[in-house]
Design an enzyme around this catalytic site. Structure first.
Site: not given
Length: 365
Positions: A354-355
């Site tokens: 996600c990051i």
């Protein structure tokens, strides 16, 4: 670079899979006070550790707002590039550009519409203009023309195999907070136009209690064409059990765009893990993101990143971390598998996939 008024499918561009060669990986610095304890004090070292692990294989670029530039620069190793671009939070997978390539060695970028995972209906914050501007600024830095995709979509809600197959969830892409005026067929058509895929495999749900409305990247990961990793659950009393069983049924009964029956590699479910009393402290109060003591965390080993010759995955539970590493090593025999402690990233609502957002290499065939 200027916007394009055609489309990837018309121009012969496709979204490459994550296992294809990457030029760089982008991340963003965590500081948001209603999502990260003490303005990111606990999460930031984990972001640095993730970036340092990725940088063993692929160059890393961070973005950060002006107010935190010096903080980020002093925390990051010198070989990690830092660029001053503001964002509302730090989920680069969802706010960054989704790149497409062709066989002539050219690359372009898709800029999706972003509404903080649900807009006014159930978004996680009420102002997302800076996030929505990141993809075009990113593409300007990487030197790529941009397609303005007319679809509210986050990068974490899709996985592709690079050979015509896309994986997603009905829970997310058909959620009324994303594109309520579009039918399932409409959404499929837009995915085919902007990613140049032929077949879309829909799981019903993502991971239990995932506040992104069930992103695919928190329950499934494409290993290579015809092979996927799926978060498994062996406790019939766990709400994740039925979700994983249904996903297994769908994946077992379908074929991909090339007609292959899928090989499904099962990853263990960490925990279950819950927010502790300490972890719920020191957050600015928000009507959108409420981190309650005892809340179930959407923890998953599927939320890893492939980065050229490396696999960077989250360490989440001493009872299952080593098992997850061995399974990933078996799935990627030619990669170095590195685990990074990631509980504080998890507390913010996502994990390593996600990051991060990869920028594929341009390569002519």
């Amino acid at each position: 670079m200027s916007a394009l008024y055609t489309s990837p499918i018309l121009d012969g561009f496709r979204m490459p899979a994550e296992h294809e060669p990457q030029e760089q990986v982008w991340m963003a610095w965590p500081t948001r006070e209603d999502n990260w304890r003490e303005k990111g004090k606990y999460a930031q070292p984990e972001f640095v550790a993730v970036a340092s692990a990725i940088a063993k294989f692929t160059p890393v670029t961070f973005i950060v707002g002006a107010a935190h530039y010096q903080q980020a620069r002093s925390a990051l190793p010198d070989h990690i590039r830092l660029i001053e671009i503001p964002s509302d939070d730090c989920w680069m997978r969802d706010i960054g550009a989704t790149y497409v390539v062709n066989d002539q060695g050219e690359r372009r970028a898709n800029s999706w519409q972003f509404n903080a995972w649900g807009g006014e209906l159930d978004g996680l914050y009420d102002a997302w203009q800076q996030d929505n501007a990141v993809a075009e600024k990113m593409a300007a830095i990487t030197g790529d023309y941009v397609y303005e995709a007319p679809l509210i979509l986050e990068g974490g809600s899709i996985h592709v195999d690079g050979e015509g197959t896309l994986y997603t969830t009905e829970e997310c892409l058909l959620h009324p907070s994303r594109n309520p005026d579009l039918s399932k067929a409409d959404i499929e058509d837009l995915l085919k136009v902007y990613l140049n895929v032929e077949k879309i495999i829909w799981l019903k749900n993502g991971l239990f209690n995932d506040e992104t409305n069930g992103h695919i990247d928190n329950i499934l990961h494409v290993i290579r064409p015809g092979v996927v990793a799926l978060t498994d659950c062996n406790d019939p009393n766990d709400p994740q059990y039925a979700i994983s069983q249904d996903a297994l049924r769908v994946l077992s009964q379908t074929t991909d765009a090339k007609g292959r029956t899928l090989e499904i590699i099962k990853l263990p479910l960490p925990g279950p893990l819950f927010v502790s009393a300490d972890e719920a402290k020191n957050l600015t109060e928000s009507p959108y993101m409420n981190r309650q003591v005892g809340e179930r965390l959407a923890a998953s080993y599927a939320n890893f990143l492939i980065c050229n010759e490396g696999i960077v995955f989250p360490l989440l539970d001493d009872n299952t971390d080593e098992q997850a590493k061995q399974i990933l090593q078996g799935a990627f025999p030619n990669h170095q598998v590195i685990g990074v402690p990631a509980r504080n990233i998890l507390l913010g609502g996502g994990n390593i996939h996600c990051i991060t957002q990869q920028v594929p290499k341009k390569h002519a065939i």
